[in-house]
Design a protein around this motif. Structure first.
Motif: not given
Ligand SMILES: [Zn+2]
Length: 247
Positions: A44, A197, A201, A207
């Motif tokens: 990220h 965020h 996953h 993403d």
């Molecule tokens: Zn991510």
């Protein structure tokens, strides 16, 4: 003559190592967990000046005028949880604000759990472990690592045959400041914002790097002080519910 002996010793050592590795691999693992899992890492990065998927060759500048935002989109990366994932948090953060990092991570997790029928995650207490390793534990920790442009990484181990995720470690990068709802002057990332965020996953979502998705929790870039990823948008919720059902 000496060289010959050395080669014999080396070959013997190799044979012993291979046999030992074979024995170790043959050890029974936790119930139901396959022996050979595949690793996937989601990184990220800090929001660049010109957004787009990272590490791609230079291309045409973004289209003008700016396209309208799409808050309904989502993508799966392929893996999913078949069971509730119990995670531990290492609370050693070094916050630049007052606040409780454990509560911030648990709030991030709750965002996914309240919109799904399945219990995706459960908090199992603190840990002194940090970084990532395939060790059967799901560890959330803060570590200084390179490249410093990465705010956090989510590392998962899954069975490529079934795509079931068996292990998740999330590491936040202490090259950056971390806080609980930090103000602009703190130049820090909000823990809950980034954690929401990252937990997307293991929930199964990929993403999204196109700027038209910048309001979604699964948008792949973040800035200091940002808190908009704490709340899931329509696309984030739709994706999670397609995999785990609505509550
Ligand atoms: Zn991510």
């Amino acid at each position: 003559m000496k060289t010959k002996i050395l080669i014999v010793i080396l070959v013997s050592f190799l044979v012993i190592s291979v046999v030992a590795a074979g024995l170790m691999a043959a050890k029974p693992d936790k119930a139901g967990r396959p022996e050979k899992l595949k690793q996937i890492i989601f990184v990220h990065p800090v929001a660049p000046d010109k957004p787009g998927k990272p590490d791609k060759p230079p291309g045409k500048p973004p289209k003008e005028p700016e396209e309208p935002k799409d808050n309904t989109y989502y993508e799966f990366w392929g893996g999913y949880l078949a069971d509730t994932l119990a995670y531990h948090i290492n609370p050693n953060v070094g916050l630049v604000t007052a606040g409780d990092p454990v509560a911030a991570v648990n709030s991030a997790v709750e965002a996914w759990d309240v919109v799904t029928a399945d219990d995706l995650f459960s908090y199992a207490g603190t840990t002194t472990e940090s970084w990532y390793a395939e060790d059967g534990e799901n560890t959330i920790s803060w570590v200084k690592f390179i490249p410093r442009d990465y705010i956090a990484v989510a590392v998962m181990w899954y069975d490529p045959a079934t795509m079931i995720i068996y292990e998740v470690d999330i590491v936040f990068n202490t090259f950056h400041n971390w806080g609980i709802d930090p103000g602009k002057k703190d130049r820090a990332f909000d823990i809950q914002n980034i954690a929401t965020h990252e937990f997307g996953h293991p929930a199964g979502l990929d993403d999204l790097y196109d700027e038209i998705y910048s309001e979604l929790t699964m948008y792949g870039y973040s800035k200091t002080g940002e808190t908009k990823k704490c709340s899931l948008e329509e696309g984030d919720i739709s994706g999670a519910q397609e995999l785990y059902g609505a509550p």
